[in-house]
Design a protein around this motif. Structure first.
Motif, PDB file in Angstrom:
ATOM      1  N   ILE A  48     -85.896 -14.460 -60.653  1.00 39.36           N
ATOM      2  CA  ILE A  48     -85.445 -13.244 -59.963  1.00 39.36           C
ATOM      3  C   ILE A  48     -83.975 -13.421 -59.617  1.00 39.36           C
ATOM      4  O   ILE A  48     -83.588 -14.420 -58.997  1.00 39.36           O
ATOM      5  CB  ILE A  48     -86.265 -13.024 -58.669  1.00 39.36           C
ATOM      6  N   GLY A  49     -83.149 -12.479 -60.047  1.00 39.57           N
ATOM      7  CA  GLY A  49     -81.715 -12.594 -59.805  1.00 39.57           C
ATOM      8  C   GLY A  49     -81.165 -11.364 -59.101  1.00 39.57           C
ATOM      9  O   GLY A  49     -81.792 -10.301 -59.055  1.00 39.57           O
ATOM     10  N   ASP A  50     -79.995 -11.571 -58.536  1.00 39.34           N
ATOM     11  CA  ASP A  50     -79.280 -10.459 -57.897  1.00 39.34           C
ATOM     12  C   ASP A  50     -78.413  -9.819 -58.989  1.00 39.34           C
ATOM     13  O   ASP A  50     -77.600 -10.491 -59.628  1.00 39.34           O
ATOM     14  CB  ASP A  50     -78.429 -11.063 -56.774  1.00 39.34           C
ATOM     15  N   TYR A  59     -74.192 -10.075 -58.484  1.00 41.56           N
ATOM     16  CA  TYR A  59     -73.438 -11.327 -58.672  1.00 41.56           C
ATOM     17  C   TYR A  59     -74.135 -12.333 -59.590  1.00 41.56           C
ATOM     18  O   TYR A  59     -73.619 -13.411 -59.840  1.00 41.56           O
ATOM     19  CB  TYR A  59     -73.186 -11.994 -57.315  1.00 41.56           C
ATOM     20  N   GLY A  60     -75.338 -12.019 -60.017  1.00 45.44           N
ATOM     21  CA  GLY A  60     -76.056 -12.957 -60.882  1.00 45.44           C
ATOM     22  C   GLY A  60     -76.611 -14.160 -60.132  1.00 45.44           C
ATOM     23  O   GLY A  60     -76.980 -15.175 -60.742  1.00 45.44           O
ATOM     24  N   GLU A  61     -76.680 -14.068 -58.788  1.00 44.46           N
ATOM     25  CA  GLU A  61     -77.231 -15.183 -57.998  1.00 44.46           C
ATOM     26  C   GLU A  61     -78.724 -15.352 -58.335  1.00 44.46           C
ATOM     27  O   GLU A  61     -79.442 -14.352 -58.459  1.00 44.46           O
ATOM     28  CB  GLU A  61     -77.054 -14.841 -56.513  1.00 44.46           C
ATOM     29  N   ARG A 102     -86.860  -7.829 -53.327  1.00 42.52           N
ATOM     30  CA  ARG A 102     -86.696  -6.364 -53.446  1.00 42.52           C
ATOM     31  C   ARG A 102     -86.264  -5.720 -52.133  1.00 42.52           C
ATOM     32  O   ARG A 102     -85.578  -4.705 -52.130  1.00 42.52           O
ATOM     33  CB  ARG A 102     -88.020  -5.724 -53.880  1.00 42.52           C
ATOM     34  N   GLU A 103     -86.688  -6.324 -51.028  1.00 40.61           N
ATOM     35  CA  GLU A 103     -86.335  -5.733 -49.727  1.00 40.61           C
ATOM     36  C   GLU A 103     -84.856  -5.851 -49.411  1.00 40.61           C
ATOM     37  O   GLU A 103     -84.294  -5.061 -48.679  1.00 40.61           O
ATOM     38  CB  GLU A 103     -87.140  -6.429 -48.617  1.00 40.61           C
ATOM     39  N   GLU A 104     -84.199  -6.860 -50.004  1.00 43.77           N
ATOM     40  CA  GLU A 104     -82.811  -7.149 -49.627  1.00 43.77           C
ATOM     41  C   GLU A 104     -81.791  -6.902 -50.718  1.00 43.77           C
ATOM     42  O   GLU A 104     -80.613  -6.728 -50.452  1.00 43.77           O
ATOM     43  CB  GLU A 104     -82.709  -8.633 -49.269  1.00 43.77           C
ATOM     44  N   ILE A 114     -82.391  -6.119 -57.717  1.00 45.60           N
ATOM     45  CA  ILE A 114     -82.726  -7.339 -58.482  1.00 45.60           C
ATOM     46  C   ILE A 114     -82.915  -7.099 -59.977  1.00 45.60           C
ATOM     47  O   ILE A 114     -83.171  -5.981 -60.424  1.00 45.60           O
ATOM     48  CB  ILE A 114     -84.005  -8.024 -57.925  1.00 45.60           C
ATOM     49  N   CYS A 115     -82.773  -8.190 -60.717  1.00 44.78           N
ATOM     50  CA  CYS A 115     -83.174  -8.187 -62.123  1.00 44.78           C
ATOM     51  C   CYS A 115     -84.192  -9.320 -62.280  1.00 44.78           C
ATOM     52  O   CYS A 115     -84.155 -10.304 -61.534  1.00 44.78           O
ATOM     53  CB  CYS A 115     -81.981  -8.377 -63.044  1.00 44.78           C
ATOM     54  N   ILE A 116     -85.120  -9.131 -63.222  1.00 45.76           N
ATOM     55  CA  ILE A 116     -86.169 -10.144 -63.402  1.00 45.76           C
ATOM     56  C   ILE A 116     -86.187 -10.601 -64.846  1.00 45.76           C
ATOM     57  O   ILE A 116     -86.109  -9.784 -65.770  1.00 45.76           O
ATOM     58  CB  ILE A 116     -87.545  -9.566 -63.009  1.00 45.76           C
TER      59      ILE A 116
END
Ligand code: FAD
Length: 463
Positions: free
Chosen positions: A391-393, A396-398, A360-362, A365-367
């Motif tokens: 936990i994903g970005d 980009y879906g990382e 969350r700090e960077e 996100i999606c969970i």
């Protein structure tokens, strides 16, 4: 002093970092020596990973027996007793099989094993037990770690044990206090609770496993509490007082708790006993290394627990291998970004990458989450506790982190680590066909859930 012998690589310490380094150096054509002051296999095989997992299997077997009735399996006399002598023998046999295996491997590769304490000297020389002296073109200093002690009153009581002694205890303590709710602490709490102790964990931080994702830590906390384990968080141990066979622990809360035995599991420090007159740069008491496992002195490498980067056996394997490759002339880095963390409680924990709090700090996100209560294999196996959290970005879906609380978590987490290291996206991970019924399907479902596309979860209300 006996005549000097020369090697391409001298490895000091025969734990996971050291023995792997010695084998790798040999595989690369090097003449390798390995010095071990105690037993080949190090902490991992002799006092750590393997003995604890043998004990946790016993605990799991007992839990399975207790749960059998629910499945219609009637065991006539469901009570059990532990024959601790046999329990210890069984554990020791497992250890012996593995340590013999490692010694056999080392021999098969022509590694010369020197039993004894090695002292690293200038000029890439190592003195063994004050008598023999050997010299290497490169040194791999893999001395590992040892238990750290608290500098408080009463710490020298014989009722206070460390992980080095606890697994040879022939009598299960009635009241057992564990100081430190990290990985070793919670695994021991699980084991001794099932073995029959009344267990209390005392933890300085606001939760057990404080370095883990909060939801995982809270999930395990409620499972342990439900089994009758007491957990005192935000609590500092001030002093011990021994009174015949009773140990009193004075806590920062003002409370005094008594036990028959206590386990000190507050972490480990580098074992620097082998550092002679060589001035290696240190960082907070650990040998400073770069990603190539190079120390501040050319030709000396320090893989494994001794550098404190990631104090896990599988990380030590990788660091040992990297050190040996570089000692033999390569130029490779040890990539420690995706090292899975495994906690062998019942249920287990597997974790890799960022926690939700860190992510969350960077990132935005999606969970995604999938409970084992919706997984066929878990339900059929009476192991439906826990969940997979991905936990994903969002952009980009990382895949940034995967955290699993559940019966097969320590096996499942390897898939997540491999996918993350391969830069596979959430979308791709959700597409791979997984065997059915398997626990691993829950990981695929959690990836799909992060994208709002999970088939086996009910439709979510759009906000
Ligand atoms: P070590 O295994 O500590 O080996 C270092 C070796 O060097 C030792 O054998 C020591 O005797 C020798 N040595 C030191 N100095 C000298 C000297 N001067 N001369 C000669 N020999 C010397 N990790 C996991 O990944 N999974 C687990 O489930 C797990 N469970 C654990 C449970 C417990 C109770 C503990 C304590 C640890 C556990 N670990 C686990 C951590 C794991 O054991 C270590 O990360 C791993 O052993 C580190 O390997 P190493 O080779 O760096 O050091």
């Amino acid at each position: 002093m006996a005549e000097e012998k020369n090697y391409d690589v001298i490895v000091l310490g025969g734990g996971p970092a050291g023995y792997v380094a010695a084998i790798k150096a040999s595989q690369l054509g090097g003449k390798a020596a390995l010095i071990e002051k105690s037993k080949v296999g190090g902490t991992c095989l002799n006092r750590g990973c393997i003995p604890t997992k043998t004990y946790i299997k016993n605990a799991e077997t007992i839990e399975q027996m207790k749960k059998a009735k629910e499945r219609g399996i009637i065991i006539k006399d469901p009570s059990f007793t532990l024959d601790m002598k046999k329990v210890i023998d069984y554990k020791n046999n497992v250890v012996k099989t593995l340590t013999n295996g490692v010694e056999g491997l080392l021999r098969s590769y022509g590694v010369e094993i020197y039993p004894g304490e090695g002292i690293l000297l200038e000029g890439k020389k190592v003195q063994i037990d004050g008598s023999k002296m050997i010299q290497g073109n490169a040194i791999i200093y893999a001395g590992g770690s040892k238990v750290s002690k608290l500098p408080i009153e009463g710490i020298n009581s014989s009722l206070i044990l460390t992980s080095d002694e606890i697994l040879d205890l022939e009598e299960i303590p009635k009241q057992f206090i564990i100081i430190g709710g990290g990985v070793v602490g919670v695994e021991m709490a699980e084991i001794f609770n099932v073995y029959g102790s009344q267990v209390t964990i005392i933890e300085l931080c606001d939760c057990i496993l404080p370095m883990m994702d909060k939801e995982i830590s809270m999930g395990l906390t409620s499972k342990l509490k439900a089994k009758g384990i007491s957990i005192l968080t935000n609590t500092k141990l001030e002093k011990f007082e021994e009174d015949t066979d009773i140990l009193r622990c004075y806590l920062s809360s003002g409370e005094v708790v008594a036990c028959n035995k206590a386990l000190l599991s507050i972490g480990r420090v580098s074992d620097l006993s082998g550092l002679g007159n060589v001035k290696l740069k240190m960082s907070s008491g650990k040998v400073k290394v770069d990603e190539y496992m190079r120390t501040s002195i050319e030709g000396i490498y320090a893989p494994g627990d001794i550098n404190g980067k990631v104090m896990l056996a599988h990380a030590a394997f990788k660091m040992g291998e990297t050190a040996a490759q570089n000692a033999m002339g390569s130029n490779v880095k040890a990539d420690l970004r995706f090292v899975p963390s495994c906690v062998y409680t019942l249920p287990e924990i597997g974790s890799v990458g960022l926690t939700e709090e860190e992510a969350r700090e960077e990132y935005d996100i999606c969970i995604g989450k999938f409970n084992f209560a919706g997984n066929g294999r878990a339900l059929a196996s009476q192991e439906a506790e826990g969940f997979v959290k991905v936990i994903g970005d969002k952009k980009y879906g990382e895949i940034l982190g995967v955290h699993i609380l559940g019966s097969a978590a320590t096996e499942m987490i390897n898939e997540a680590a491999v996918l993350m290291a391969s830069e596979i996206t959430l979308e791709e991970a959700a597409e791979y066909i997984h065997g059915h019924p398997t626990y691993a399907e829950a990981f695929m479902e959690a990836c799909a859930d992060a994208l709002g596309q999970c088939i086996h979860l009910p439709k979510k209300n759009s906000k």
